[in-house]
Write a protein that holds these residues in place. Sequence first.
Motif, PDB file in Angstrom:
ATOM      1  N   ASP A  70      -0.434   8.589   2.246  1.00 65.05           N
ATOM      2  CA  ASP A  70      -1.604   9.386   1.881  1.00 65.05           C
ATOM      3  C   ASP A  70      -2.389   8.828   0.716  1.00 65.05           C
ATOM      4  O   ASP A  70      -2.090   7.644   0.068  1.00 65.05           O
ATOM      5  N   SER A  71      -3.804   9.048   0.646  1.00 67.71           N
ATOM      6  CA  SER A  71      -4.643   8.550  -0.271  1.00 67.71           C
ATOM      7  C   SER A  71      -4.093   8.680  -1.530  1.00 67.71           C
ATOM      8  O   SER A  71      -4.700   7.605  -2.617  1.00 67.71           O
ATOM      9  N   LEU A  72      -3.394   9.315  -2.025  1.00 69.72           N
ATOM     10  CA  LEU A  72      -2.819   9.543  -3.496  1.00 69.72           C
ATOM     11  C   LEU A  72      -1.323   9.060  -3.523  1.00 69.72           C
ATOM     12  O   LEU A  72      -0.937   9.106  -4.693  1.00 69.72           O
ATOM     13  N   ALA A  73      -1.036   8.050  -2.629  1.00 68.60           N
ATOM     14  CA  ALA A  73       0.397   7.449  -2.619  1.00 68.60           C
ATOM     15  C   ALA A  73       0.353   6.461  -3.969  1.00 68.60           C
ATOM     16  O   ALA A  73      -0.704   6.065  -4.045  1.00 68.60           O
ATOM     17  N   THR A  74       1.467   6.380  -4.480  1.00 67.74           N
ATOM     18  CA  THR A  74       1.850   5.602  -5.521  1.00 67.74           C
ATOM     19  C   THR A  74       1.872   3.930  -4.949  1.00 67.74           C
ATOM     20  O   THR A  74       2.178   3.711  -3.521  1.00 67.74           O
ATOM     21  N   ASP A  75       1.973   3.185  -5.907  1.00 67.51           N
ATOM     22  CA  ASP A  75       2.086   1.812  -5.135  1.00 67.51           C
ATOM     23  C   ASP A  75       3.483   1.499  -4.683  1.00 67.51           C
ATOM     24  O   ASP A  75       3.576   0.657  -3.533  1.00 67.51           O
ATOM     25  N   GLU A  77       5.219   3.731  -3.080  1.00 64.06           N
ATOM     26  CA  GLU A  77       4.958   4.379  -1.638  1.00 64.06           C
ATOM     27  C   GLU A  77       4.215   3.595  -0.673  1.00 64.06           C
ATOM     28  O   GLU A  77       4.715   3.314   0.383  1.00 64.06           O
TER      29      GLU A  77
END
Length: 216
Positions: A70-75, A77
């Motif tokens: 996802d474009s909002l994924a954390t580092d 993830e």
Amino acid sequence: MADKKSIFRNVNVLREINAENTTEIVDFYQPGWLSPQDVQNNFRYSGFITSLRLTIDISSISSLVSIPVDSLATDTEIATATEETFTGNAKKCLCLYARTSNTPLIKIADIYLFNQRPYYYVDLLPYLTSNGTFDIAPDTILSYQIRDAGYGLLSGEDRVILLGTVVEEAPETNLETTTIINNGTSTTSLLDLAPITDSIAALQTDIDAIQELLGA
């Protein structure tokens, strides 16, 4: 008039790696020998690798399937998805090595090869240096080896093209430019004056010694 000059030339690294390659270690670049027409015999150039990359065309294994992120994924993830993509896909492996006259063969990196149609590129310079070019000493040799990463060696129509560009520099020496007329054709060449200069100096020493004896 003699002065210090360097001689440069451009060299291409070009090699196809395919199913005929076994697991042997293959040398693919060392700065070239100076020819009799060059500055000094029996010496090698030094090299400046300005580009070096692999063009990878692998079809003998399953196509790469990436884990979506996802474009909002954390580092964390993103790192997890990247690791799952790497471990979950079939791959081949090319090992990059270097050695010198004083240093035995050292592995620089493992470059994993995936099936990404139609093909893709891997820049090798970042594995060698953080600069724009990689300097190669005359005695340095770069090599590669195809290794089984669990899915066999290259097979079928698999191809990996190793392509690079090197600027090679000859050792500095005392040079003088002369023009030679050969069958009506004017050719500019570079003469090494260092041996001539040394001979003249030795001869002058002998003359001075003889004159000193005669004067006595």
